[in-house]
Write an enzyme that holds these catalytic residues in place. Structure first.
Site, PDB file in Angstrom:
ATOM      1  N   PHE A 144       0.840  -1.201   0.000  1.00 24.70           N
ATOM      2  CA  PHE A 144       0.000   0.000   0.000  1.00 24.70           C
ATOM      3  C   PHE A 144       0.875   1.252   0.000  1.00 24.70           C
ATOM      4  O   PHE A 144       2.060   1.214   0.345  1.00 24.70           O
ATOM      5  CB  PHE A 144      -0.972   0.011   1.188  1.00 24.70           C
ATOM      6  CG  PHE A 144      -0.313   0.197   2.537  1.00 24.70           C
ATOM      7  CD1 PHE A 144      -0.161   1.466   3.089  1.00 24.70           C
ATOM      8  CD2 PHE A 144       0.147  -0.896   3.262  1.00 24.70           C
ATOM      9  CE1 PHE A 144       0.438   1.643   4.327  1.00 24.70           C
ATOM     10  CE2 PHE A 144       0.750  -0.729   4.501  1.00 24.70           C
ATOM     11  CZ  PHE A 144       0.891   0.549   5.040  1.00 24.70           C
ATOM     12  N   CYS A 145       0.268   2.364  -0.423  1.00 26.44           N
ATOM     13  CA  CYS A 145       0.938   3.660  -0.478  1.00 26.44           C
ATOM     14  C   CYS A 145      -0.143   4.726  -0.385  1.00 26.44           C
ATOM     15  O   CYS A 145      -1.281   4.433  -0.010  1.00 26.44           O
ATOM     16  CB  CYS A 145       1.772   3.787  -1.751  1.00 26.44           C
ATOM     17  SG  CYS A 145       0.826   3.546  -3.273  1.00 26.44           S
ATOM     18  N   THR A 146       0.167   5.954  -0.739  1.00 32.14           N
ATOM     19  CA  THR A 146      -0.794   7.041  -0.571  1.00 32.14           C
ATOM     20  C   THR A 146      -1.989   6.895  -1.499  1.00 32.14           C
ATOM     21  O   THR A 146      -3.135   6.899  -1.056  1.00 32.14           O
ATOM     22  CB  THR A 146      -0.122   8.402  -0.816  1.00 32.14           C
ATOM     23  OG1 THR A 146       1.051   8.498  -0.022  1.00 32.14           O
ATOM     24  CG2 THR A 146      -1.075   9.541  -0.481  1.00 32.14           C
TER      25      THR A 146
END
Length: 262
Positions: free
Chosen positions: A183-185
């Site tokens: 996951f990331c922004t």
């Protein structure tokens, strides 16, 4: 509405051999609409963070999607009381998110993903639908993670995304035998990360579709602690997508090479 400025983040991996010709057209459209923010164009696709009046932002998106190549572009929305960008930039880049692995070509095929509601359900029950333990892998830079992240997420304290492949190789044993959700922004880094991990023989890897911002939008802050750093003048967003006050990080948000990460 007190929050009168619509903020969008969006990206799409799609071949853009005409990106040099595309740049002045997108710049003119954004200027005409009074939008500010950053658009990156590369051979591999488009990455953008823009803000302005809601009608103007949505009108620009409609124009962009009229090009069949951008028809599938999905934008994540949030609101702010003030314009979080000081200027408008449309830049040509080698990659829309730098990884320095030219063999990673997301436009040729995405890694499988998991939507926010399904991930929440897995975290609620402690395993995926096949009974496999789930591990969350934060692909963001260390200073971003310090603002907030998912409970028990793996954080390798990388300082830039180009360090991610080496970190995977060094910590591969942590991921074996589990369902890994990167996951990331906003989805772009975790998409490239998932493709890379599949390529080195880690088969049970998924990307969180739309990243943290889409997760906030769809399920709120369940299993998440803290805020999510964003690369604009708002600095960070709470799980209800409200802005935190900006201070020292606002200067970083104006750097065109980091203001667009997602």
């Amino acid at each position: 509405m007190s929050d009168a400025v619509l903020n969008i983040s969006a990206y799409l991996f799609v071949p853009l051999p005409d990106r040099a010709e595309l740049r002045p057209r997108l710049l003119a459209q954004c200027q005409a609409a009074g939008l500010k923010g950053t658009i990156l164009l590369a051979d591999e696709g488009i990455n953008l963070f823009l803000a302005g009046a809601a009608q103007a932002v949505r009108g620009f998106l409609a124009e962009l999607r009229a090009d069949p190549r951008f028809a599938l572009l999905e934008a994540k929305e949030s609101w702010s009381a003030q314009q979080p960008f000081r200027r408008l930039l449309v830049k040509l880049k080698r990659e829309i998110i730098r990884m320095d692995h030219p063999a990673i070509r997301p436009a040729a095929g995405r890694a499988p993903g998991v939507d926010a509601r399904t991930l929440k359900r897995w975290l609620d029950q402690g395993h995926d639908d096949g009974g496999r333990p789930v591990v969350l892998l934060d692909t963001r830079n260390a200073f971003e993670v310090d603002y907030g992240t998912f409970e028990n997420a793996i954080d390798w304290r990388i300082t830039k995304f180009t360090e991610f492949p080496q970190a995977v190789q060094a910590h591969r044993a942590e991921l074996e035998g589990r369902t890994v959700v990167s996951f990331c922004t906003g989805g772009i880094r975790c998409e490239k990360a998932a493709i890379y991990m599949h390529g080195i023989g880690l088969p049970n890897v998924l990307q969180l579709d739309g990243g943290i911002l889409k997760y906030f939008e769809e399920v709120g802050g369940a299993h998440y602690r803290g805020d999510c750093f964003v690369f604009d003048g708002r600095e960070a967003l709470a799980p209800d997508l409200s802005a935190r006050s900006a201070h020292s990080s606002a200067r970083r948000a104006e750097d065109p090479d980091i203001a667009i990460k997602a």
